[in-house]
Design an enzyme around this catalytic site. Structure first.
Site, mmCIF file in Angstrom:
data_model
loop_
_atom_site.group_PDB
_atom_site.id
_atom_site.type_symbol
_atom_site.label_atom_id
_atom_site.label_comp_id
_atom_site.label_asym_id
_atom_site.label_seq_id
_atom_site.Cartn_x
_atom_site.Cartn_y
_atom_site.Cartn_z
ATOM 1 N N ASP A 78 0.817 -1.213 0.000
ATOM 2 C CA ASP A 78 0.000 0.000 0.000
ATOM 3 C C ASP A 78 0.851 1.263 0.000
ATOM 4 O OD1 ASP A 78 -2.054 -1.816 0.197
ATOM 5 O OD2 ASP A 78 -3.202 -0.605 1.606
ATOM 6 N N ASP A 120 -1.353 -5.531 4.282
ATOM 7 C CA ASP A 120 -2.732 -5.146 4.570
ATOM 8 C C ASP A 120 -3.807 -6.082 4.023
ATOM 9 O OD1 ASP A 120 -0.975 -3.070 5.076
ATOM 10 O OD2 ASP A 120 -2.395 -1.521 4.573
ATOM 11 N N LYS A 121 -3.847 -6.273 2.713
ATOM 12 C CA LYS A 121 -4.947 -7.020 2.100
ATOM 13 C C LYS A 121 -4.650 -8.503 1.985
ATOM 14 C CE LYS A 121 -6.276 -2.888 1.788
ATOM 15 N NZ LYS A 121 -4.975 -2.309 2.132
ATOM 16 N N CYS A 191 5.110 -2.079 8.231
ATOM 17 C CA CYS A 191 5.478 -0.782 8.813
ATOM 18 C C CYS A 191 5.308 -0.782 10.332
ATOM 19 C CB CYS A 191 4.673 0.327 8.162
ATOM 20 S SG CYS A 191 4.979 0.441 6.381
ATOM 21 N N GLU A 440 -6.855 4.660 -0.250
ATOM 22 C CA GLU A 440 -6.502 5.209 1.058
ATOM 23 C C GLU A 440 -6.068 6.661 0.909
ATOM 24 O OE1 GLU A 440 -4.989 1.247 3.466
ATOM 25 O OE2 GLU A 440 -3.498 2.674 2.747
ATOM 26 N N SER A 466 -5.319 4.979 5.396
ATOM 27 C CA SER A 466 -4.243 4.089 5.805
ATOM 28 C C SER A 466 -4.319 3.885 7.309
ATOM 29 C CB SER A 466 -2.898 4.713 5.439
ATOM 30 O OG SER A 466 -1.847 4.092 6.142
#
Length: 550
Positions: A78, A120-121, A191, A440, A466
């Site tokens: 992302d 994330d996904k 992150c 985002e 985000s």
């Protein structure tokens, strides 16, 4: 075993020949077939180390009498996709990943799966695909990245996004920004704060789908290799015992995950992914209303980036998710886990908690839970704010709308100095269907923060944020503009009233004016006419339903 359909009997001689061509022996084919679902890629820092973890998983599978088969899925970063057209593909990639896991596992007759996602996904996508099969599986998340350091202060990716805003107003020089760029992301992992990837890892463990401590063990820590090996061994046991995910993922298990999410102040994206995962069990098994209901049960107990001072390494050293469960023991439901122990047994086994990082319920960071669901005429189906990362002076805000029809328009206005104290920035036509892809808004929110406006300017969108966004950022407005939601009819200067404590969001217009404006809206015309996003735009559901494909 399911794999018997692939390998047993005279009729399956051709199938066995193809497996032997891959190097598997007759002895290998007598054992349970375990799919090892990797998402290694050389372009995503959260995934660059996953070959090492998949090798460890396979060692564990072999050691306990299983036969592992590794295959890959896609994985989008992302952060790299942020701020341009590439972000339109991030959320939609979740559905591709789910379809890939389902297709590969079903086609090859796997008896169980080990999922190895990080970002994330990829975490929810893999789980969604595995749930469709209802075969035993365990998740090994790749682990957080360590924070960097610049001039004696810790930093990470969001330091750079906000640094762009600081540079625009002259707070730092381009040379200083470049120096932060060199050290903010020191290596492998997701992150370093409690952003979406780490939020989903924590919730996966809270759901009972990962072994204890997995979520917070960092990517570069040898403990991660050891827990991967242990997971490979454990999945063979689950297959032999026929422990299915639906035995673990009860309503109460999802409530546990949501309680942990609310207490930690996780990413607002969890309100998309948890309902989407639950939807694979039963339509509307979990909804935004569950987040709203449970937000009254727990306070915000951890001050973790982006809304606080700590990093994921601090959460890990404080005791990780087992310690969070211990602190929330009076609220947590007693559910099964892939570990074999119940949730409460794991909580009771915890011997150390750093209460400076994971606060006691009676001495929280904030009295209110870290996430809040708001409703009103602007979002009758709901919208979401990470209240734990909002300055208390902005919990209630009233101001004039500055309306933009895309993220690109908004960021140009923000960096161009067109936003002033008191404004409510409205970014629309960025929803799941209208975007398409529900981008985002990290660049706009980070610019607002970097310019020092996050204590006086709110941002509202039918897109999303985000996990690194902070400040009064209200996303997932439903219905979205493309579906004829009121956000499509807001005009510059309309007064928007936000009350995060009372969970309300409204535009100050008479009902007659609202009806007139809505009646004049033009029919939605998809922006993209071909390819995956064209199909996605036609088939995706609303954000309040998890943005799943219909």
């Amino acid at each position: 075993m399911i794999s018997d359909n692939v390998k047993k009997g005279v009729i399956r001689s051709p199938n066995r020949a193809l497996l032997k061509a891959c190097g598997y022996s007759d002895e290998d084919m007598e054992k349970p077939f375990i799919g090892v679902v990797n998402s290694f890629t050389e372009v995503v820092p959260g995934h660059i180390h996953l070959k090492t973890l998949s090798d460890a998983v396979k060692h564990g599978v072999y050691a306990n009498g299983g036969t592992p088969f590794e295959f890959n899925t896609i994985g989008i970063c992302d952060g790299i996709a942020m701020g341009h057209e590439g972000m339109k593909y991030s959320l939609p990639s979740r559905e591709i990943i789910a379809d890939a896991v389902e297709s590969m596992a079903r086609a090859h007759g796997f008896d169980g799966l080990v999922l190895i996602p990080t970002c994330d996904k990829i975490v929810p996508g893999m789980i969604m695909g595995a749930l469709r099969l209802n075969i035993p599986f365990i998740v090994v998340t790749g682990g957080p990245m360590l924070p960097g350091e610049f001039q004696g202060k810790k930093c990470e990716l969001i330091s750079l996004f906000e640094g762009v805003g600081e540079y625009q107003v002259g707070k730092i020089t381009e040379e200083e920004l470049k120096s932060i760029e060199e050290c903010a992301c020191p290596g492998a992992g997701s992150c370093a704060g409690l952003y979406t990837a780490n939020s989903m890892a924590c919730l996966t463990e809270a759901l009972g789908l990962s072994l204890p401590m997995c979520a917070t063990i960092h990517a570069v820590d040898a403990q991660k290799v050891r827990i991967a090996k242990k997971t490979g061994s454990k999945i063979v046991d689950l297959v032999k015992e026929d422990v299915k995910p639906t035995d673990i993922l009860t309503k109460e298990a999802f409530e546990n995950a949501i309680l942990v999410d609310l207490a930690l102040g996780g990413s607002t994206n969890t309100t998309l992914h948890i309902p989407a995962i639950a939807n694979e069990i039963e339509n509307k098994f979990i909804t935004l209303d569950d987040f709203d209901r449970l937000s009254d049960e727990v306070p915000h107990i951890a001050s973790i980036k982006p809304g606080g001072e700590h990093y994921m390494i601090d959460l890990h050293n404080a005791g990780g998710i087992p310690a969070v469960l211990k602190v929330l023991k009076e609220k947590i439901r007693n559910t099964k886990t892939v570990d074999g122990r119940s949730t409460l047994e794991i909580a009771e086994s915890v011997k150390y908690v750093n209460y400076d990082v994971i606060r006691k319920v009676e001495a929280p960071v904030h009295e209110t839970a870290g996430l809040r669901v708001l409703k009103g005429n602007l979002a009758p189906n709901g919208c979401v704010v990470k209240i734990g990362a909002v300055d208390p002076k902005m919990h209630k805000h009233e101001g004039p709308a500055k309306v933009y029809n895309s993220e690109d328009e908004a960021i140009a206005a923000i960096l161009g100095g067109k936003i002033v104290e008191g404004d409510v920035v409205v970014i629309r036509h960025e929803g799941p269907s209208g975007g398409p892809g529900m981008r985002e808004m990290l660049s706009p929110t980070s610019a607002i923060c970097g310019m020092g406006l996050d204590d006086s300017v709110a941002l509202i969108t039918d897109g999303r944020f985000s996990g690194g966004s902070r400040g009064p950022c209200i996303g997932h407005v439903s219905p979205e503009a493309a579906a004829g939601g009121l956000i499509a009819a807001i005009e510059n200067g309309d007064i928007i009233k936000i009350d995060m404590i009372e969970k309300e969001i409204n535009v100050d217009l008479d009902e007659s004016v609202i009806k007139e404006r809505l009646s004049k809206l033009e029919e939605f015309e998809p922006k993209i006419k071909k390819g995956y996003l064209s199909r996605y735009s036609r088939l995706v559901s609303s954000a309040d339903e998890g943005a799943v494909l219909k």
